[in-house]
Design a protein around this motif. Structure first.
Motif, mmCIF file in Angstrom:
data_model
loop_
_atom_site.group_PDB
_atom_site.id
_atom_site.type_symbol
_atom_site.label_atom_id
_atom_site.label_comp_id
_atom_site.label_asym_id
_atom_site.label_seq_id
_atom_site.Cartn_x
_atom_site.Cartn_y
_atom_site.Cartn_z
ATOM 1 N N THR A 28 0.836 -1.200 0.000
ATOM 2 C CA THR A 28 0.000 0.000 0.000
ATOM 3 C C THR A 28 0.875 1.257 0.000
ATOM 4 O O THR A 28 2.025 1.227 0.449
ATOM 5 N N GLN A 29 0.316 2.333 -0.519
ATOM 6 C CA GLN A 29 1.069 3.585 -0.554
ATOM 7 C C GLN A 29 1.454 4.073 0.847
ATOM 8 O O GLN A 29 2.600 4.498 1.059
ATOM 9 N N PRO A 30 0.541 4.006 1.843
ATOM 10 C CA PRO A 30 0.931 4.426 3.204
ATOM 11 C C PRO A 30 2.084 3.595 3.767
ATOM 12 O O PRO A 30 2.973 4.136 4.437
ATOM 13 N N SER A 31 2.072 2.284 3.510
ATOM 14 C CA SER A 31 3.149 1.431 4.017
ATOM 15 C C SER A 31 4.491 1.825 3.408
ATOM 16 O O SER A 31 5.509 1.879 4.107
ATOM 17 N N LEU A 32 4.478 2.111 2.107
ATOM 18 C CA LEU A 32 5.715 2.523 1.437
ATOM 19 C C LEU A 32 6.183 3.873 1.956
ATOM 20 O O LEU A 32 7.374 4.056 2.245
ATOM 21 N N SER A 33 5.267 4.810 2.112
ATOM 22 C CA SER A 33 5.627 6.140 2.617
ATOM 23 C C SER A 33 6.211 6.048 4.018
ATOM 24 O O SER A 33 7.216 6.705 4.338
ATOM 25 N N ASN A 34 5.603 5.224 4.852
ATOM 26 C CA ASN A 34 6.091 5.082 6.227
ATOM 27 C C ASN A 34 7.480 4.448 6.266
ATOM 28 O O ASN A 34 8.342 4.850 7.054
ATOM 29 N N ALA A 35 7.711 3.448 5.405
ATOM 30 C CA ALA A 35 9.016 2.777 5.373
ATOM 31 C C ALA A 35 10.114 3.760 4.960
ATOM 32 O O ALA A 35 11.216 3.756 5.524
ATOM 33 N N ILE A 36 9.810 4.617 4.014
ATOM 34 C CA ILE A 36 10.814 5.583 3.559
ATOM 35 C C ILE A 36 11.044 6.663 4.616
ATOM 36 O O ILE A 36 12.180 7.072 4.854
ATOM 37 N N ARG A 37 9.972 7.104 5.253
ATOM 38 C CA ARG A 37 10.136 8.118 6.313
ATOM 39 C C ARG A 37 10.942 7.551 7.480
ATOM 40 O O ARG A 37 11.765 8.252 8.071
ATOM 41 N N ASP A 38 10.701 6.286 7.825
ATOM 42 C CA ASP A 38 11.485 5.654 8.902
ATOM 43 C C ASP A 38 12.971 5.635 8.541
ATOM 44 O O ASP A 38 13.835 5.900 9.389
ATOM 45 N N LEU A 39 13.266 5.329 7.267
ATOM 46 C CA LEU A 39 14.660 5.305 6.828
ATOM 47 C C LEU A 39 15.263 6.705 6.860
ATOM 48 O O LEU A 39 16.409 6.885 7.289
ATOM 49 N N GLU A 40 14.494 7.701 6.444
ATOM 50 C CA GLU A 40 14.995 9.084 6.460
ATOM 51 C C GLU A 40 15.270 9.546 7.894
ATOM 52 O O GLU A 40 16.267 10.237 8.151
ATOM 53 N N GLU A 41 14.414 9.158 8.807
ATOM 54 C CA GLU A 41 14.635 9.518 10.211
ATOM 55 C C GLU A 41 15.902 8.854 10.745
ATOM 56 O O GLU A 41 16.675 9.460 11.486
ATOM 57 N N GLU A 42 16.114 7.602 10.355
ATOM 58 C CA GLU A 42 17.314 6.892 10.790
ATOM 59 C C GLU A 42 18.570 7.526 10.193
ATOM 60 O O GLU A 42 19.589 7.663 10.878
ATOM 61 N N MET A 43 18.499 7.914 8.934
ATOM 62 C CA MET A 43 19.649 8.518 8.254
ATOM 63 C C MET A 43 19.851 9.985 8.657
ATOM 64 O O MET A 43 20.898 10.572 8.430
ATOM 65 N N GLN A 44 18.789 10.586 9.186
ATOM 66 C CA GLN A 44 18.803 11.999 9.620
ATOM 67 C C GLN A 44 18.981 12.970 8.445
ATOM 68 O O GLN A 44 19.611 14.014 8.574
ATOM 69 N N PHE A 45 18.428 12.602 7.309
ATOM 70 C CA PHE A 45 18.316 13.538 6.184
ATOM 71 C C PHE A 45 17.193 13.051 5.267
ATOM 72 O O PHE A 45 16.790 11.885 5.320
ATOM 73 N N SER A 46 16.672 13.949 4.460
ATOM 74 C CA SER A 46 15.594 13.611 3.540
ATOM 75 C C SER A 46 16.180 13.013 2.267
ATOM 76 O O SER A 46 17.009 13.642 1.608
ATOM 77 N N ILE A 47 15.757 11.816 1.947
ATOM 78 C CA ILE A 47 16.200 11.167 0.706
ATOM 79 C C ILE A 47 15.431 11.754 -0.481
ATOM 80 O O ILE A 47 15.987 11.951 -1.561
ATOM 81 N N PHE A 48 14.157 12.063 -0.254
ATOM 82 C CA PHE A 48 13.315 12.615 -1.306
ATOM 83 C C PHE A 48 12.784 13.990 -0.916
ATOM 84 O O PHE A 48 12.541 14.271 0.265
ATOM 85 N N GLU A 49 12.609 14.830 -1.906
ATOM 86 C CA GLU A 49 11.940 16.109 -1.727
ATOM 87 C C GLU A 49 10.530 15.979 -2.267
ATOM 88 O O GLU A 49 10.324 15.514 -3.380
ATOM 89 N N ARG A 50 9.550 16.378 -1.473
ATOM 90 C CA ARG A 50 8.148 16.234 -1.840
ATOM 91 C C ARG A 50 7.535 17.602 -2.099
ATOM 92 O O ARG A 50 7.761 18.539 -1.337
ATOM 93 N N SER A 51 6.762 17.701 -3.166
ATOM 94 C CA SER A 51 6.096 18.954 -3.512
ATOM 95 C C SER A 51 4.799 18.636 -4.242
ATOM 96 O O SER A 51 4.477 17.470 -4.494
ATOM 97 N N ASN A 52 4.058 19.686 -4.605
ATOM 98 C CA ASN A 52 2.809 19.494 -5.348
ATOM 99 C C ASN A 52 3.063 18.889 -6.718
ATOM 100 O O ASN A 52 2.169 18.283 -7.316
ATOM 101 N N LYS A 53 4.290 19.071 -7.226
ATOM 102 C CA LYS A 53 4.629 18.546 -8.549
ATOM 103 C C LYS A 53 5.046 17.081 -8.506
ATOM 104 O O LYS A 53 5.216 16.451 -9.548
ATOM 105 N N GLY A 54 5.227 16.556 -7.291
ATOM 106 C CA GLY A 54 5.612 15.157 -7.192
ATOM 107 C C GLY A 54 6.783 14.951 -6.252
ATOM 108 O O GLY A 54 6.988 15.716 -5.306
ATOM 109 N N ILE A 55 7.582 13.935 -6.515
ATOM 110 C CA ILE A 55 8.685 13.555 -5.635
ATOM 111 C C ILE A 55 9.972 13.473 -6.439
ATOM 112 O O ILE A 55 9.978 13.027 -7.588
ATOM 113 N N SER A 56 11.057 13.934 -5.851
ATOM 114 C CA SER A 56 12.356 13.887 -6.519
ATOM 115 C C SER A 56 13.440 13.673 -5.475
ATOM 116 O O SER A 56 13.225 13.905 -4.284
ATOM 117 N N LEU A 57 14.581 13.210 -5.917
ATOM 118 C CA LEU A 57 15.684 12.966 -4.993
ATOM 119 C C LEU A 57 16.265 14.277 -4.478
ATOM 120 O O LEU A 57 16.419 15.245 -5.235
#
Length: 300
Positions: A28-57
């Protein structure tokens, strides 16, 4: 950090969409979003930038992705070797100026390494977009040329994007013309002899600067000039209108037939063709194999 999380990051980067990646991963999309956010929190930086136009590294995400791909590739090799696991579909992307040898090398790569499943991409595109594709890791390798005129601008862009240029070969300029062109029997042609013929070049879109041109001597004015976006159209116009374009002289009869020939151009310029990649990044197995295929295609 888990191997599964790394695979999630790679899929999202490939799809440029959380929703599309979730469909491909059968979660599911929520499961994927949560898994990536957990990884970003662990790494202490944002892997992806999120905006109205979509998602990018993000800038950090681009570097993280290069390491993630290497780790996942090595893990799959271990699983395949010791667990007889089915390898996941292979991924490889290259962005290039309009060179037949780049296509030949791509064909050779798939013939040698293409298993039952693969997702590969070959983009013949604009010079600026080649740099952007490799910068964002949408392509692992990019192919373009440098010469005395454009190298300061291109090298500045490569440095800013943390990319490096690796030379493949140096060539003297040639024109590509139809075998029926009146100049076809010349051993060498001059700029003056070309004035009456249509000049064909590849359109660079929004970044239509002389420095991004695929053709050298781009600052010379022409009485007849046509811009195109693809190689097939350019070659058809070379034949239909007795036009010409300026390139390396490296052609492929397998791809282009025998209707187009190279003729040396009388000028002192040189063209250094090479491949670009992330600086200090280790190429994947397919990336390394493609570079070797490039060298073989040029030598043929």
């Amino acid at each position: 950090m888990t191997l599964q999380q790394l695979k999630y990051v790679i899929e999202v980067a490939n799809r440029r969409s959380i929703n599309e990646a979730a469909k491909r991963l059968f979660i599911t999309q929520p499961s994927l979003s949560n898994a990536i956010r957990d990884l970003e929190e662990e790494m202490q930086f944002s892997i992806f930038e999120r905006s109205n136009k979509g998602i990018s590294l993000s800038k950090e995400g681009v570097e993280f992705l290069s390491y993630a791909r290497q780790v996942v590739e090595q893990a799959e090799l271990l699983e395949s070797r010791y667990l007889n696991a089915k390898p996941s579909p292979q991924h490889f992307s290259v962005s290039t100026q309009h060179y037949a040898f780049a296509v030949n090398a791509f064909v050779s790569l798939i013939q040698e390494y293409g298993l039952d499943e693969y997702e590969m991409s070959l983009r013949e595109t604009k010079t600026y977009e080649i740099i952007e594709d490799v910068k964002s890791l949408q392509s692992e390798v990019g192919i373009l040329y440098l010469n005395e005129f454009n190298e300061k601008v291109i090298n500045k862009m490569l440095k800013k994007a943390n990319l490096q240029f690796n030379s493949l070969f140096t060539a003297k300029p040639h024109i590509f013309i139809s075998i029926k062109n009146p100049l076809a029997n010349q051993t060498i042609v001059t700029i003056d002899q070309l004035q009456q013929y249509p000049y064909l070049s590849f359109d660079q879109g929004e970044y239509n600067s002389f420095h991004f041109s695929e053709e050298i001597l781009s600052t010379i004015s022409h009485k007849k000039s046509i811009r195109v976006t693809d190689r097939a159209t350019l070659f058809n116009l070379l034949i239909g209108l007795n036009g010409y374009t300026i390139s390396t002289g490296v052609l492929s009869a397998d791809l282009n037939g025998n209707e187009i020939i190279p003729v040396p151009l009388d000028c002192e310029e040189t063209i250094r063709v090479g491949w670009i990649s992330r600086k200090n990044a280790v190429l994947t197995k397919l990336g390394s194999a493609y570079v070797e295929a490039l060298k073989q295609a040029i030598a043929m």
